[in-house]
Design an enzyme around this catalytic site. Structure first.
Site, PDB file in Angstrom:
ATOM      1  N   LYS A 108      35.077   9.614  75.364  1.00 47.85           N
ATOM      2  CA  LYS A 108      35.332   8.255  75.840  1.00 47.85           C
ATOM      3  C   LYS A 108      34.200   7.871  76.782  1.00 47.85           C
ATOM      4  O   LYS A 108      34.017   8.479  77.826  1.00 47.85           O
ATOM      5  CB  LYS A 108      36.669   8.149  76.551  1.00 47.85           C
ATOM      6  CG  LYS A 108      36.962   6.730  77.042  1.00 47.85           C
ATOM      7  CD  LYS A 108      37.986   6.705  78.136  1.00 47.85           C
ATOM      8  CE  LYS A 108      37.952   5.351  78.811  1.00 47.85           C
ATOM      9  NZ  LYS A 108      38.726   5.345  80.075  1.00 47.85           N
ATOM     10  N   GLY A 169      43.078   0.630  87.480  1.00 54.79           N
ATOM     11  CA  GLY A 169      43.971   0.994  88.569  1.00 54.79           C
ATOM     12  C   GLY A 169      44.638  -0.171  89.276  1.00 54.79           C
ATOM     13  O   GLY A 169      45.381   0.034  90.238  1.00 54.79           O
ATOM     14  N   ALA A 195      42.944   0.247  80.910  1.00 56.55           N
ATOM     15  CA  ALA A 195      42.867  -0.202  82.307  1.00 56.55           C
ATOM     16  C   ALA A 195      43.714  -1.450  82.543  1.00 56.55           C
ATOM     17  O   ALA A 195      43.704  -2.379  81.736  1.00 56.55           O
ATOM     18  CB  ALA A 195      41.435  -0.465  82.744  1.00 56.55           C
ATOM     19  N   ASN A 217      46.414   5.864  83.084  1.00 47.82           N
ATOM     20  CA  ASN A 217      46.522   7.014  83.971  1.00 47.82           C
ATOM     21  C   ASN A 217      47.260   6.632  85.246  1.00 47.82           C
ATOM     22  O   ASN A 217      48.344   7.115  85.534  1.00 47.82           O
ATOM     23  CB  ASN A 217      45.141   7.581  84.281  1.00 47.82           C
ATOM     24  CG  ASN A 217      45.177   8.873  85.084  1.00 47.82           C
ATOM     25  OD1 ASN A 217      44.159   9.349  85.544  1.00 47.82           O
ATOM     26  ND2 ASN A 217      46.335   9.478  85.269  1.00 47.82           N
TER      27      ASN A 217
END
Length: 266
Positions: A108, A169, A195, A217
């Site tokens: 990635k 994030g 994202a 994540n």
């Protein structure tokens, strides 16, 4: 696809391999490796991203190894170039990953352009993608939500294009529905949101738009209960995909009765 088809048969293909989970997860930001293992298992993900510059996958033999809890025998490890701000650093990181993982070609790519927003440097991303594809890598690439750039990365030879939905994030959710739809409509490779997802409804929306998958994540690892959030994200991805396949009703300005009056007896 038949009306009663099982979602397990509704896979998508990346670099010649079919995956049945459309949720891809990161391996960072957890409190420890055991939480990483539990959340990864709860997510049902088959592809796990690993930040090579920040994570030990064998380069430090005296430290805990992430691959002990997410073994390559069970998961597809997706090395990423998180933290790279130049094309040269990104290419070097991918080559290190290939060496550490015995010739592994799937990576990635992300080349960041700004430390505050973590937006991609699209010029450097194009340069690195071209170099890596020519070097034999299968490149899944993080990029902005620009439809022209997304198509150019596909034309270079990237095996999947991964536009952001919002800054990394941020948890802001899908901020660019129309751009994402345009990218999806123009693509002949998988398009995965990467994202910006904050909660399960964001993941479902991405899938309802027609994305092939979602990578996340922080939304999982940063939750108060990461393992429970991982389970929620798994269900949201499946629900969003089913809704996309089912075909939603058109939006209308006015009400339409659920039980029509036409043909009634009174």
């Amino acid at each position: 696809m038949s009306e009663n088809a099982n979602l397990r048969d509704d896979g998508f293909v990346v670099a010649g391999t079919t995956y049945h989970s459309r949720l891809l997860v990161g391996s960072g930001k957890y409190k420890d490796l055991d939480e990483t293992r539990q959340a990864t298992e709860a997510s049902g993900a088959e592809i796990i991203t690993v930040a090579i510059r920040r994570t030990n996958i064998g380069q430090n033999p005296d430290e805990p190894n992430l691959l002990d809890v997410v073994p390559p025998s069970r998961y597809t490890i997706l090395p990423n170039t998180a933290g790279c701000y130049t094309a040269e650093d990104a290419v070097r990181t991918c080559r290190l990953a290939r060496e550490l993982l015995d010739g592994h070609k799937l990576v990635k790519l992300e080349v960041l352009g700004d430390e505050k927003t973590l937006y991609p440097d699209v010029t450097a991303t194009l340069e690195a993608a071209d170099t890596l594809v020519k070097d034999g890598f299968d490149v899944m690439v993080y990029t902005s939500d620009d439809p022209i750039l997304a198509k150019r990365l596909e034309d270079i030879g990237c095996c999947a294009v991964m536009p952001l939905a919002a800054p990394i994030g941020s948890g802001l959710g899908i901020q660019n529905k129309y751009n994402l739809r345009t990218i999806i409509e123009n693509a002949s490779v998988p398009i995965l949101v990467d994202a910006g997802v904050g909660t399960a409804s964001d993941a479902a929306i991405a899938m309802e738009l027609g994305c092939d998958g979602v990578l996340m994540n922080t939304a999982i690892a940063g939750a108060q209960n990461p393992v429970l959030m991982a389970s929620a994200m798994k269900k949201a991805i499946e629900a969003g995909r089913e809704a996309f396949l089912a075909g939603r009703i058109p939006r209308k300005r006015y009400a339409s009765a659920s039980s029509p009056l036409d043909g009634t007896f009174f």
